[in-house]
Scaffold this motif. Structure first.
Motif, PDB file in Angstrom:
ATOM      1  N   ARG A  52      54.284 -56.402 -17.236  1.00 14.91           N
ATOM      2  CA  ARG A  52      53.425 -55.858 -15.983  1.00 14.91           C
ATOM      3  C   ARG A  52      53.967 -54.263 -15.588  1.00 14.91           C
ATOM      4  O   ARG A  52      52.941 -53.995 -14.751  1.00 14.91           O
ATOM      5  N   ARG A  53      54.924 -53.868 -14.839  1.00 18.35           N
ATOM      6  CA  ARG A  53      55.784 -53.016 -14.193  1.00 18.35           C
ATOM      7  C   ARG A  53      54.829 -51.575 -14.675  1.00 18.35           C
ATOM      8  O   ARG A  53      54.115 -50.189 -13.973  1.00 18.35           O
ATOM      9  N   ARG A  54      55.480 -51.974 -16.542  1.00 19.57           N
ATOM     10  CA  ARG A  54      54.790 -50.163 -16.385  1.00 19.57           C
ATOM     11  C   ARG A  54      52.654 -50.557 -16.565  1.00 19.57           C
ATOM     12  O   ARG A  54      52.512 -49.155 -16.082  1.00 19.57           O
ATOM     13  N   LEU A  55      52.273 -51.176 -16.997  1.00 18.31           N
ATOM     14  CA  LEU A  55      51.034 -51.307 -17.255  1.00 18.31           C
ATOM     15  C   LEU A  55      50.500 -50.893 -15.288  1.00 18.31           C
ATOM     16  O   LEU A  55      49.136 -50.702 -15.650  1.00 18.31           O
ATOM     17  N   LYS A  56      51.253 -51.894 -14.506  1.00 18.78           N
ATOM     18  CA  LYS A  56      50.801 -51.790 -13.498  1.00 18.78           C
ATOM     19  C   LYS A  56      50.619 -49.954 -12.795  1.00 18.78           C
ATOM     20  O   LYS A  56      49.438 -49.978 -12.456  1.00 18.78           O
ATOM     21  N   LYS A  57      52.086 -49.756 -13.266  1.00 16.94           N
ATOM     22  CA  LYS A  57      52.089 -48.188 -12.782  1.00 16.94           C
ATOM     23  C   LYS A  57      51.298 -47.487 -13.532  1.00 16.94           C
ATOM     24  O   LYS A  57      50.502 -46.734 -12.552  1.00 16.94           O
TER      25      LYS A  57
END
Length: 805
Positions: free
Chosen positions: A296-301
């Motif tokens: 989630r963190r990667r895709l959100k960034k």
């Protein structure tokens, strides 16, 4: 990550099965751990490691996982499955010492029926992972059970896992069809067996119908797209004589796809341009282990930076990432393989590909079908097989198989046209050599080994000439047979062909499946200009482990070769670094795509001699968005300012450095470094002010900053914590790196490290040297209070206490 416990509301229940596994090297003592787990990350790195530069010099190994569990007596008349979402590279699964199956492909999920359970007694699942045969990948793969594991328990009469398919038949009006696959014990022809389908929007029932293959019209439906990712829930209920046997719930979006060279790529009837990036599956300091929070963190960034699409290079993406892409509105090109039946690495999947590719496609389409984010399948990356007739037939079989199993999505492939041309030349030379006595045996291996790695090496030396070679008539002749089989032709490093393709190949649609990040401003203008060119996928959106130094800009002559030596660790390419910090390439993309309206300022490292810089073609710049290099006063500084405006002015401490018109969204300035405030101002053609942005130097005494990315999460969830060297004003200092040691109470440190691409340090030891002032810790929280302590070498120690009610 899903905690251990029962999920969903149906009779066929999914139980997270990740706690308290025993793990060890084959034949050695085991220890307890929780999944997911990357065994390779724990291994020694060495210059003699068989993985070499591709695998970041990690050693391989054979590993064993075991988990004992009670099988309640009520399970005796039920079907019990175990689901492994991913075990790399190959695994044998046993139940109580008896083999129940194999995982042949490390990026595919598998379900196994647990036949032979001992009810009312303890049972043992064993997983033997063969990771000793190296190299088996062109990048860092990791090893072991690196994705989630679940048990599925339920009646013998049930809806199959992944047995519900929701197809959008039209978006205006919104019409869907729901197909349901049940277990063999269910006979839908019997009157007493009923299927009911309910559709929910945000918990409210909006439609209900009965029967299989039900067609449902939804009034006032909200459509799914990258700009408006509206999701619905489909609940399928299986009953017998009025009693509920099973219920399965799936999320879906109402979304149609159409594509044509005249109108482009359409989502719900509207043309969409794919602002894409390629990503590998690893998560840097966590290795290959796939956690929901990390995905989630990667895709959100990426989404916040302006990306609306990703390419899962070069293997099927995990379910967790697809769930997040559905939620955030990110289009996915899901890719099958990096190789077909010709090996790119000595022990890769090539020797099993022909036997298992149909199963791979079946499992891939079953995984992807209900995810509106998946808009395209890719049948491979830079394969050279289509240079021969057998390869063309293989491509045809792959495309047909995808079409048969999922006719709603187009099929593409990342075709490297120049590589295909060179592969056919090598094959022709080999045939000539076979009939010639003058050809030496020493020359033969060079001819036969024309693959992605060889191409990358040549690209690093020849640069743009390799791109231009793709536009030759001979390259076109050789690539046309396979490109014509694809719904959308994927071009790797062939932007030289874009402009002419509309006339040369009328009706052909193109995606730039792999491109240089530095070329984005030019490529994006072509994407906007030519309807048949649907998008651009830069290499890469995020840095990754292995394929070391492919994008590195280095200041040391010994590191100037393409074949980087130990202790290189990272590819050192990407719009975001391995920790998730944006680089100038992310800033440029945000400007080009309109995700950012203020100027973006990036500075090449001031603490190095520009005259000794050795560049790599897979990185457009090594500039970073910081202006703090203590001790570098008076040194030359090169500043890049990105803007879509007509021009920009640059000021240092309120003194004008220069005023320039932008070219391809860039303006470059040079000055002497001086601490203070760097400000860029954009203006229009009339000279009128548009916007401004600033960078600040770290001031006064430096300290260690502990910066959690969120409030303390629930126990068992991950917390990402930035640990930086900061000035009193909170600005990062880039020229004061030192080794830090992190300890935690109330949690477990899963990894700690920096984005340094060349190091002997380990992410798992709790001590690491910052890189340009930055590092990252990932902690699994275990309590409602967490204490993080950081010890420096010269800087004062730091401590942070977090708690939740």
């Amino acid at each position: 990550m899903v905690t251990e416990g029962r999920q969903g509301g149906g009779k066929l229940e999914r139980i997270a099965f990740e706690k308290q596994w025993m793990f060890g090297r084959a034949g050695e003592q085991k220890r307890f751990l929780d999944l997911p787990h990357d065994a390779m990350l724990e291994q020694e790195r060495s210059s003699s490691a068989e993985t070499g530069r591709s695998g970041a010099f990690f050693r391989g190994g054979d590993y064993e996982y075991e988990k004992s569990f009670m099988a309640p007596e009520e399970w005796e008349n039920q079907d019990i499955f175990i689901e492994f979402e991913g075990i790399y590279p190959h695994a044998v699964i046993e139940l109580n010492g008896q083999k129940i199956g194999e995982c042949h492909y490390g990026y595919t999920g598998y379900f196994f029926l647990l036949e032979g359970l001992q009810y009312g007694r303890s049972n043992t699942i064993s997983v033997r992972v063969d990771g000793s045969r190296q190299p088996d990948s062109r990048w860092y793969s990791g090893t072991g059970i690196y994705r989630p594991v679940f048990l599925w328990t339920g009646n013998k009469k049930h809806i199959m896992p992944e047995g519900v398919r929701v197809t959008t038949l039209s978006h205006d009006p919104a019409v869907i069809r729901v197909d349901i696959k049940c277990s063999e014990a269910v006979s839908l022809q019997k009157d007493q067996i009923k299927l009911v389908t309910e559709i929910y929007e945000k918990g409210q029932k909006v439609a209900v119908t009965s029967g299989n293959n039900a067609v449902i019209t939804l009034e006032n439906a909200k459509l799914w797209s990258d700009r408006s990712p509206s999701l619905y829930e489909c609940r399928c209920i299986l009953t017998e004589n009025g009693m509920v046997l099973d219920e399965q719930r799936v999320s879906f979006g109402i979304r149609t796809l159409e594509w044509s060279a005249e109108r482009g790529f359409e989502v719900n009837g509207e043309t969409v341009l794919l602002r894409g990036g390629c990503i590998h599956h690893d998560h840097g300091i966590l290795g290959a282990a796939s956690y929901e929070k990390a995905e989630r963190r990667r895709l959100k960034k990426l989404k916040e930076c302006g990306f609306n699409a990703i390419r899962s290079a070069h293997n099927p993406i995990c379910k967790t990432a697809l769930d997040v892409c559905d939620e955030l509105g990110i289009y996915v090109m899901d890719e099958g393989w990096d190789m077909w039946y010709k090996s790119k690495s000595r022990y890769d999947y090539a020797d099993r590909f022909e036997e298992h590719f149909e199963d791979d496609i079946r499992m891939m389409t079953e995984k992807d079908y209900n995810h509106p984010s998946v808009v395209m399948y890719s049948i491979g990356n830079e394969v050279t097989e289509p240079a021969q007739e057998k390869g063309i037939e293989t491509a045809k079989s792959l495309v047909n198989c995808f079409h048969e199993l999922d006719g709603t999505r187009p099929v593409t492939a990342g075709i490297n046209i120049t590589l295909l041309y060179m592969a056919q030349m090598a094959e022709a030379a080999k045939k000539k050599a076979d009939s010639s006595e003058t050809e030496t045996e020493a020359q033969m291996p060079q001819m036969e080994k024309m693959d992605s790695t060889a191409y990358n090496r040549m690209m690093s030396e020849a640069g743009e000439r390799m791109n231009m070679a793709a536009a030759t008539e001979e390259a076109d002749r050789i690539s046309t047979p396979v490109l014509n089989l694809l719904d959308i032709a994927g071009y790797n490093y062939a932007s030289s062909r874009y402009r002419a393709e509309g006339e040369k190949h009328p009706g052909r649609m193109i995606a730039g499946t792999e491109t240089f990040a530095a070329d984005l401003p030019v490529n994006w203008e072509m994407v906007k200009s030519y309807p048949y060119l649907i998008g651009d996928f830069m290499w890469t959106a995020w840095d990754y482990l292995g394929e070391v130094g492919i994008g590195a800009w280095t200041y040391e002559q010994k590191d100037g070769d393409f074949e980087k030596k130990y202790p290189w660790l990272l590819a050192d390419t990407g719009a975001f670094d391995i920790l998730g910090n944006e680089t100038a390439q992310a800033g440029l993309a945000a400007i080009v795509w309109g995700a950012r309206n203020t100027p973006y300022i990036a500075v090449k490292p001031v603490n190095h001699d520009e005259n000794s810089l050795i560049r790599a073609i897979w990185r457009g710049t090594n500039a970073l968005p910081y202006w703090s290099y203590r001790g570098c006063e008076g040194r030359p500084a090169e500043i890049e300012v990105y803007s879509r405006a007509y021009g920009v002015e640059l000021f240092l401490n309120d003194r004008i450095i220069g005023k320039k018109q932008t070219q391809n969204c860039r303006a470059i300035f040079r000055t002497a470094y001086e601490e203070g405030i760097l400000k860029a101002v954009s203006y229009d053609e009339k000279g009128d002010y548009i916007a401004e942005s600033t960078l600040y130097s770290a001031d006064r005494n430096l300290h260690i900053g502990i910066i959690p990315e969120e409030t303390l999460p629930e126990p068992d969830e991950l917390l990402f914590v930035d640990i930086e060297i900061l000035g009193a004003n909170g600005q990062t200092e880039c020229n004061r790196d030192e080794k830090l040691k992190v300890t935690v109470e109330g949690g477990r440190l899963l990894g700690f490290g920096s984005a340094c691409p060349r190091t002997t340090e380990s992410y798992l030891e709790g001590s690491y040297t910052t890189y340009y002032g930055k590092s990252l810790a990932v902690i699994r929280c275990l309590d409602r209070k967490l204490t993080i302590s950081v010890q420096g070498q010269t800087l004062p120690d730091a401590r942070l206490v977090m708690s939740r009610n």
